[in-house]
Design a protein around this motif. Structure first.
Motif, PDB file in Angstrom:
ATOM      1  N   TRP A 115     -39.940  19.498  29.705  1.00 27.29           N
ATOM      2  CA  TRP A 115     -38.492  19.186  29.617  1.00 27.29           C
ATOM      3  C   TRP A 115     -38.254  19.497  31.282  1.00 27.29           C
ATOM      4  CZ3 TRP A 115     -34.778  18.358  25.842  1.00 27.29           C
ATOM      5  CH2 TRP A 115     -33.377  18.394  26.241  1.00 27.29           C
ATOM      6  N   VAL A 117     -35.370  18.368  34.570  1.00 30.37           N
ATOM      7  CA  VAL A 117     -34.140  18.151  34.711  1.00 30.37           C
ATOM      8  C   VAL A 117     -34.109  17.907  36.269  1.00 30.37           C
ATOM      9  CG1 VAL A 117     -31.743  18.703  34.593  1.00 30.37           C
ATOM     10  CG2 VAL A 117     -33.205  19.627  33.026  1.00 30.37           C
ATOM     11  N   ALA A 135     -31.864  24.730  31.197  1.00 31.12           N
ATOM     12  CA  ALA A 135     -33.134  24.150  30.873  1.00 31.12           C
ATOM     13  C   ALA A 135     -34.173  24.714  30.252  1.00 31.12           C
ATOM     14  CB  ALA A 135     -33.938  23.494  32.196  1.00 31.12           C
ATOM     15  N   ASN A 138     -32.946  24.993  26.628  1.00 33.38           N
ATOM     16  CA  ASN A 138     -33.220  23.640  25.939  1.00 33.38           C
ATOM     17  C   ASN A 138     -34.641  23.441  25.480  1.00 33.38           C
ATOM     18  OD1 ASN A 138     -30.938  21.852  28.231  1.00 33.38           O
ATOM     19  ND2 ASN A 138     -30.554  22.848  26.314  1.00 33.38           N
ATOM     20  N   SER A 147     -40.613  24.159  30.950  1.00 27.52           N
ATOM     21  CA  SER A 147     -39.249  23.435  31.683  1.00 27.52           C
ATOM     22  C   SER A 147     -39.327  23.470  33.261  1.00 27.52           C
ATOM     23  CB  SER A 147     -37.945  23.943  31.357  1.00 27.52           C
ATOM     24  OG  SER A 147     -38.062  25.349  31.647  1.00 27.52           O
ATOM     25  N   VAL A 149     -36.629  22.266  36.890  1.00 30.81           N
ATOM     26  CA  VAL A 149     -35.622  21.781  37.397  1.00 30.81           C
ATOM     27  C   VAL A 149     -35.791  21.494  38.656  1.00 30.81           C
ATOM     28  CG1 VAL A 149     -33.088  22.146  37.726  1.00 30.81           C
ATOM     29  CG2 VAL A 149     -34.360  23.263  35.886  1.00 30.81           C
TER      30      VAL A 149
END
Lengths: 162, 244
Positions: A115, A117, A135, A138, A147, A149
């Motif tokens: 995931w 971002v 994030a 999520n 995750s 970012v």
């Protein structure tokens, strides 16, 4: 499959399409989630609203990797991107389980990988912290193994981040 | 002292946010205005109410670990409005989610905190509630209990002339006590926050939940969704299947 959700203009369309298996343009031309749970209890993984997000759960469900390109809004997704995510809860089922020591829903499509971002726009340190935390949450909620970012100084850095 | 309470649930009726905002209004003094934010058409009226207010309380459900998109749209409008009109508001938040842990509302709370920094407003804090849907059901059960008590009383008067059917009252008191217990954490924090809203003071972030063990909560949640899926037909349409 890699899925990219983005709130960028049409000038980025070609780049986005080239870098993924499926792109979801968060253009705001759709309705917000009504919280009816119909995508769990009435017509699984499908929304009752017949707009461009009606089948978005099924697209996101197939993803190994999700990349979300979003303008920063208070340390979270832009409203157009958040609208897409709000309409995607049918990727899970109504049944509950424990993940990461907390209650979450079981996964209709099983585990996913990443995931990610990618955030653009003015952002404070506190907002960066909120984004990283969101994030992580999520990824846990939607069954992603990890995750990440990335904060862009400007959109010229987008190509390298995708 | 004027406080605007904004119900941000997209649902028209029976939403948990309405229940928690009802309780919060009981615990808050001064002039109280209640508004609903469901569509963009609601935004202008709410912003006008903020013009002479000292505090605003958002009541909202958590969607995908955060603020629902239609509320984010309003917050952007509100940021501009507050800056243009140089408003000084205290902002509070009551967030609820369908999971058992109130702590899962933390990212949502941080977004509100960041919103206040951007808008020049004062973050007053909020209550994050777990098991919001089930707590909302307890208020409906309480109303049903009152109805049953009234029915039993009428039947008792008609059948025996007794105006005080003891067994019915004991049953009602037991049920009411149990429902009250489920809500104790919420009632406590909303009472404290209400006092501080009235005084214009900082509350901070507090998390609570329906007071039942999580495995019992999950069992009831699963039963609820099975029954709903049977009634709505989803269970006959590849209920848990992967959909291509």
């Amino acid at each position: 499959m890699k899925v990219i959700i983005h709130d960028l203009g049409p000038e980025y369309e070609a780049l986005i399409e080239e870098r993924c298996g499926k792109a979801v343009a968060a253009d705001g031309k759709y309705a917000p989630c009504q919280g009816c749970f119909g995508c769990w209890t009435k017509h699984p993984a499908e929304c009752f609203m017949k707009d461009s997000l009606q089948q978005v759960c099924r697209v996101m469900g197939q993803a190994d990797e999700i990349v979300i390109v979003t303008r920063n809004l208070y340390g979270g997704y832009s409203s157009a991107v958040k609208n897409v995510l709000d309409r995607s809860i049918g990727t899970s089922t109504p049944f509950s389980t424990y993940r990461g020591g907390q209650m979450h829903h079981t996964l209709r499509y099983g585990k996913h990988d990443l995931w990610k971002v990618v955030v653009y726009g003015d952002i404070s340190d506190a907002e960066k912290d909120t984004f990283r935390y969101t994030a992580e949450r999520n990824a846990l909620n939607d069954g992603y193994e990890r995750s990440e970012v990335v904060f862009l100084n400007d959109l010229t850095e987008l190509e390298a981040a995708l | 002292m004027k406080t605007v309470f904004i119900n941000c649930s997209p649902k028209e009726r029976f939403c948990a946010s309405a229940y928690f905002l009802f309780l919060q209004r009981l615990f808050t003094g001064g002039t109280k205005v209640y508004e609903k934010l469901r569509t963009p058409a609601d935004q202008a009226g709410i912003l006008e109410q903020l013009r002479d207010a000292q505090a605003v309380v958002f009541g909202l459900p958590m969607y995908v670990d955060g603020v629902p998109s239609h509320v984010l749209r309003f917050m952007e409008e509100m940021e501009v409005f507050c800056r243009e009109n140089k408003l000084c508001l205290n902002v509070y938040c009551i967030a609820n989610n369908g999971f058992i842990e109130g702590k899962q509302n933390e990212p949502l709370m941080q977004v509100f905190e960041n919103f206040c920094s951007r808008s020049g407003l004062t973050w007053g804090g909020g209550v994050g509630i777990g098991g919001g849907v089930m707590l909302n059901v307890t208020r409906i059960l309480f109303i049903v209990d009152i109805g049953l008590l009234a029915l039993n009383t009428v039947l008792s008067i008609v059948n025996t002339g007794d105006f005080f059917p003891k067994a019915a009252w004991i049953g009602f008191a037991e049920n009411a006590a149990l429902l009250l217990y489920f809500n104790l954490g919420v009632l406590f924090y909303l009472a404290v926050m209400g006092r501080l809203i009235s005084k214009g003071e900082y509350f901070g972030k507090r998390y609570t939940r329906i007071l039942i063990p999580s495995f019992v909560f999950i069992l009831f949640a699963d039963i609820f969704f099975i029954i709903t899926s049977v009634l709505e037909g989803g269970i006959f349409k590849g209920w848990l299947a992967r959909k291509e």
